[in-house]
Design a protein around this motif. Sequence first.
Motif, mmCIF file in Angstrom:
data_model
loop_
_atom_site.group_PDB
_atom_site.id
_atom_site.type_symbol
_atom_site.label_atom_id
_atom_site.label_comp_id
_atom_site.label_asym_id
_atom_site.label_seq_id
_atom_site.Cartn_x
_atom_site.Cartn_y
_atom_site.Cartn_z
ATOM 1 N N ASP A 54 141.776 -8.265 10.373
ATOM 2 C CA ASP A 54 140.668 -7.984 11.296
ATOM 3 C C ASP A 54 139.346 -7.753 10.555
ATOM 4 O O ASP A 54 138.280 -7.767 11.162
ATOM 5 N N HIS A 55 139.417 -7.566 9.231
ATOM 6 C CA HIS A 55 138.211 -7.332 8.436
ATOM 7 C C HIS A 55 137.810 -8.546 7.602
ATOM 8 O O HIS A 55 136.631 -8.839 7.440
ATOM 9 N N ASP A 79 138.164 1.149 7.530
ATOM 10 C CA ASP A 79 139.105 1.881 8.378
ATOM 11 C C ASP A 79 139.459 3.267 7.840
ATOM 12 O O ASP A 79 140.251 3.992 8.436
ATOM 13 N N HIS A 104 135.553 -0.240 13.552
ATOM 14 C CA HIS A 104 135.921 -0.001 14.948
ATOM 15 C C HIS A 104 135.293 1.323 15.389
ATOM 16 O O HIS A 104 135.905 2.340 15.175
HETATM 17 ZN ZN LIG Z 1 140.662 -2.564 11.010
#
Ligand SMILES: [Zn+2]
Length: 306
Positions: A72-73, A175, A220
Motif C-alpha cells: 500500500d506504500h 505506518d 493513513h
Molecule cells: Zn500502510
Amino acid sequence: MENIAPQTTLIDLEYLGYPKVIASCLLEGEGRFALVDPGPASAVVTLRRKLDQIGLGVKGLDTIFLTHIHLDHAGVTGTLVKENPRIRVYVHERGAPHLIDPTKLLGSAQRLYGDKMERLWGEFLAVPAENVSALVGGERLSLGGRQIDVVYTPGHASHHVSYIDQATGMAFTGDTAGIRIANGKTILPLTPPPDIDLEILEKSWELIQERQPERLFLTHFGPADGVKQHFAELRDRMEEWSITVEDSLKNGQGDDVQRAARFEEQVTTSLKRSLPDREIKCYVKGGAVELSWYGLARYWRKRHRS
Ligand SMILES: [Zn+2]
C-alpha cells in the motif's frame, strides 16, 4: 490535491474509490520533486491523473522516499521508475533487496490476500538496482536545498524508516505512528504480520518524539497535530489491543479466522460510538484491523514460545 505546508502537497490516492484511506505526499525543493510513499500500483491511474493536473506528470519526478515496502506504500514504485528511469528511490537497506527482487515479498502478500491480490494491489514491478539507494538511518538527504533527515523506526516493519522534513518540521512516519484519519480524534495502531514487535515499536515512537516534529504525516491518512497527545493515545490503544489479542489466544473460542473476525467486530463496534459509518470504513480499510489481529497474535505466540 491539498497544500498542507509550503511546497508540500497531500495526494489522496482514492484507494479502490475510497477517499481518505491512502495518502501520498509531494514535496518540492528548488524545482526538484519527490513523492513520499507513492502508494499501491492499483492506484496508479489516480496518481498519474493528479500529477498531470499540476503539469508535473510522472516524468517530472526526481525522487521517491519509501518509509517501507508494504504494497500500500511502495507497490507502484517499479511502474513509476519504468516510466521515468531518472527517479532515485530511497529505502532502508533491509527493504532494498525485496524492491529489486520482489519474489519473497509478493509470496508473503499472496498468502495474506489470496485471489484478491491483483484487485487490491495491482502489479508490483521490480525496481532496477541502479535506481535504489539503501538507507540505514541517520542520513541527511537533500531535495534541491530541502533537507530531509532519515530515522530508522522499525517495529511495524523491520525495514521501516521515517523522514523528518527540516523545512516544515513534519515527520513522515508511514505506518509507525498508526492510523488517524484527517487529524481526527481516533488513533489506532497498525500491526499486520510478519514483523510486529511492540518493544521495538515503542522505541521508534521515542525516536520520532526526540526529533520534536511539529506535525506528523501518516499514510493513513494525512497530517496529524498534537504529536505528544497522538503518541499517548496510540500507546493506550496499543496496550488495549495487545491485551485483547493475548486474551483471545488464551481463552478465545474458535480458530484464528474467527478470532480475527471477532476482533475486527469489537473494534468496529467501539468506533461506532464516536464515528460516522463512512469514517469507520477508512479506519477499517486503511488500518486492516483484521490483519492487525494476526500480527499481534504472531508476536504473542513467538513471545510465549521463547
Ligand atoms: Zn500502510
